[in-house]
Write an enzyme that holds these catalytic residues in place. Structure first.
Site, PDB file in Angstrom:
ATOM      1  N   ASP A 193      -1.144  -6.040  -0.378  1.00 37.68           N
ATOM      2  CA  ASP A 193      -1.446  -5.422   0.917  1.00 37.68           C
ATOM      3  C   ASP A 193      -2.934  -5.160   1.082  1.00 37.68           C
ATOM      4  O   ASP A 193      -3.598  -4.697   0.141  1.00 37.68           O
ATOM      5  CB  ASP A 193      -0.729  -4.072   1.007  1.00 37.68           C
ATOM      6  CG  ASP A 193       0.430  -4.096   1.977  1.00 37.68           C
ATOM      7  OD1 ASP A 193       0.507  -5.016   2.815  1.00 37.68           O
ATOM      8  OD2 ASP A 193       1.270  -3.182   1.878  1.00 37.68           O
ATOM      9  N   LYS A 199      -1.259  -9.384   2.695  1.00 39.15           N
ATOM     10  CA  LYS A 199      -0.494  -8.972   3.872  1.00 39.15           C
ATOM     11  C   LYS A 199      -1.318  -7.966   4.650  1.00 39.15           C
ATOM     12  O   LYS A 199      -1.991  -7.123   4.053  1.00 39.15           O
ATOM     13  CB  LYS A 199       0.843  -8.352   3.451  1.00 39.15           C
ATOM     14  CG  LYS A 199       1.604  -7.721   4.623  1.00 39.15           C
ATOM     15  CD  LYS A 199       3.048  -7.421   4.279  1.00 39.15           C
ATOM     16  CE  LYS A 199       3.300  -6.071   3.656  1.00 39.15           C
ATOM     17  NZ  LYS A 199       2.792  -4.927   4.425  1.00 39.15           N
ATOM     18  N   ASP A 235       0.839  -1.205   0.000  1.00 40.35           N
ATOM     19  CA  ASP A 235       0.000   0.000   0.000  1.00 40.35           C
ATOM     20  C   ASP A 235       0.877   1.259   0.000  1.00 40.35           C
ATOM     21  O   ASP A 235       0.370   2.378  -0.071  1.00 40.35           O
ATOM     22  CB  ASP A 235      -1.018  -0.008   1.156  1.00 40.35           C
ATOM     23  CG  ASP A 235      -0.379  -0.087   2.514  1.00 40.35           C
ATOM     24  OD1 ASP A 235       0.859  -0.221   2.606  1.00 40.35           O
ATOM     25  OD2 ASP A 235      -1.126  -0.005   3.519  1.00 40.35           O
ATOM     26  N   SER A 236       2.215   1.051   0.012  1.00 41.96           N
ATOM     27  CA  SER A 236       3.136   2.168  -0.248  1.00 41.96           C
ATOM     28  C   SER A 236       2.844   2.756  -1.628  1.00 41.96           C
ATOM     29  O   SER A 236       3.280   3.868  -1.938  1.00 41.96           O
ATOM     30  CB  SER A 236       4.591   1.698  -0.165  1.00 41.96           C
ATOM     31  OG  SER A 236       4.772   0.494  -0.884  1.00 41.96           O
ATOM     32  N   GLU A 293      -1.280  -5.522   8.531  1.00 44.08           N
ATOM     33  CA  GLU A 293      -0.461  -5.036   9.639  1.00 44.08           C
ATOM     34  C   GLU A 293      -1.074  -5.370  10.994  1.00 44.08           C
ATOM     35  O   GLU A 293      -2.303  -5.346  11.141  1.00 44.08           O
ATOM     36  CB  GLU A 293      -0.311  -3.503   9.531  1.00 44.08           C
ATOM     37  CG  GLU A 293       0.470  -3.066   8.312  1.00 44.08           C
ATOM     38  CD  GLU A 293       0.592  -1.545   8.193  1.00 44.08           C
ATOM     39  OE1 GLU A 293       0.239  -0.812   9.151  1.00 44.08           O
ATOM     40  OE2 GLU A 293       1.024  -1.090   7.124  1.00 44.08           O
ATOM     41  N   GLU A 314       9.225  -4.501  10.124  1.00 47.73           N
ATOM     42  CA  GLU A 314       9.626  -3.180   9.625  1.00 47.73           C
ATOM     43  C   GLU A 314      10.289  -2.359  10.727  1.00 47.73           C
ATOM     44  O   GLU A 314       9.718  -2.139  11.796  1.00 47.73           O
ATOM     45  CB  GLU A 314       8.399  -2.437   9.053  1.00 47.73           C
ATOM     46  CG  GLU A 314       8.796  -1.091   8.452  1.00 47.73           C
ATOM     47  CD  GLU A 314       7.819  -0.517   7.439  1.00 47.73           C
ATOM     48  OE1 GLU A 314       6.826  -1.199   7.092  1.00 47.73           O
ATOM     49  OE2 GLU A 314       8.050   0.624   6.994  1.00 47.73           O
TER      50      GLU A 314
HETATM   51  O1  KIV Z   1       3.548  -1.148   1.599  1.00 48.89           O
HETATM   52  C1  KIV Z   1       4.705  -1.586   1.578  1.00 48.89           C
HETATM   53  O2  KIV Z   1       5.476  -1.310   0.673  1.00 48.89           O
HETATM   54  C2  KIV Z   1       5.125  -2.456   2.673  1.00 48.89           C
HETATM   55  C3  KIV Z   1       6.541  -2.915   2.745  1.00 48.89           C
HETATM   56  C4  KIV Z   1       7.546  -1.915   2.585  1.00 48.89           C
HETATM   57  C5  KIV Z   1       6.807  -3.894   3.816  1.00 48.89           C
HETATM   58  O3  KIV Z   1       4.322  -2.799   3.471  1.00 48.89           O
END
Ligand code: KIV
Length: 279
Positions: free
Chosen positions: A83, A112, A44-45, A114, A181
């Site tokens: 994510d 994924k 989600d970056s 959190e 992280e």
């Molecule tokens: O969103 C992301 O890019 C991440 C990673 C950097 C672990 O969660």
């Protein structure tokens, strides 16, 4: 045949390191896949590096579905993990199941999310539907940014113990791996030796079973944040700015396009046309 969750688990068992990089679009994902990374993470970056948000918080499910579809169309070799964005899994297990299902239908092999112990039940519920889950503890951009800003996690014995308990809870809930992280190297080492599933570090030292970086950081394409843990392998922003500015100046000076860049008519057709239009 692309990599499976079992291939990733086997890597830890046989002591091989796991390479993970983020990917959000078809073109870059094709190149990362060709480079042979084990996992492409549709992080989600994307909200920051692709959409220009200040954080990952505004990212929506619809946006993650679009990025996941693009990456999975490009993938031939890697495992694709997507994510779950902020508030797509926190309100209820049924939201979490429905939203993780959307990412799987978009082409992801796993999702994924959190959180430590607090999301263990949610992870169990998703895993029970047959969807593999990667956990994510330590610095958690979706919530820690709101609470404390960017901070290294696990510097004290108390916070370290919590992280170790969180990792065990995620393993027990059925997660197939855990992203760590900005966790101190000592704590990452203890977690990696304690759990049987792979740990994937970002800013968490060399004892993790694998490493993940944001592809824009690796290529030097995102200049807003430069965390200490990033290793930049290229300076693409400079290269891209230089290339686009050469293009702009060649357009302005009429140097581009040149003859090799345009198409022409047959001479006889041109003559016929000019006659017909009276020129
Ligand atoms: O969103 C992301 O890019 C991440 C990673 C950097 C672990 O969660």
């Amino acid at each position: 045949m692309h990599k499976s969750v079992k291939d990733i688990l086997d890597k830890k068992k046989t002591g091989q390191k796991i390479s993970v990089i983020t990917a959000y679009d078809y073109t870059l994902a094709s190149l990362c896949d060709k480079a042979g990374v084990d996992i492409m993470l549709v992080g989600d970056s994307a909200g920051m590096v692709m959409l220009g948000y200040e954080s990952t918080i505004p990212v929506t499910m619809d946006q993650m579905v679009l990025f996941t579809e693009a990456v999975s169309r490009a993938r031939q070799n890697s495992l694709v993990v997507a994510d779950m964005p902020f508030m797509s899994y926190q309100a209820s297990a049924s939201d979490a199941i429905a939203n993780s299902g959307r990412l799987i239908k978009a082409g992801a092999d796993a999702v994924k999310l959190e959180g430590g112990k607090v999301v263990a039940q949610t992870i169990r519920a998703i895993v029970e539907t047959g969807i593999p889950v990667m956990g994510h503890i330590g610095f958690q951009p979706q919530t820690t940014t709101l609470a404390q800003g960017y901070r290294v996690q696990g510097r004290t014995a108390d916070t370290a113990r919590t992280l170790i308990e969180d990792a065990k809870a995620l393993e027990e809930a059925g997660a197939f791996s855990i992203a760590l992280e900005m966790v101190t190297s000592e704590v990452s080492k203890i977690i990696s030796e304690t759990v049987s599933i792979p740990t994937i570090g970002i800013g968490s030292g060399r004892f993790c079973d694998g490493q993940v970086l944001v592809v824009h950081d690796v290529l030097g394409m995102y200049d807003k944040l430069k965390p200490k843990f990033v290793k930049q392998y290229l300076s693409l922003s400079d290269e891209i700015t230089k290339a686009v500015s050469s293009y702009r100046s060649e357009v302005e000076s009429a140097k581009f396009p040149a003859e090799e860049n345009w198409f022409t008519m047959e001479k006889s057709e041109l003559e016929r046309l000019l006659k017909e239009i009276g020129r």
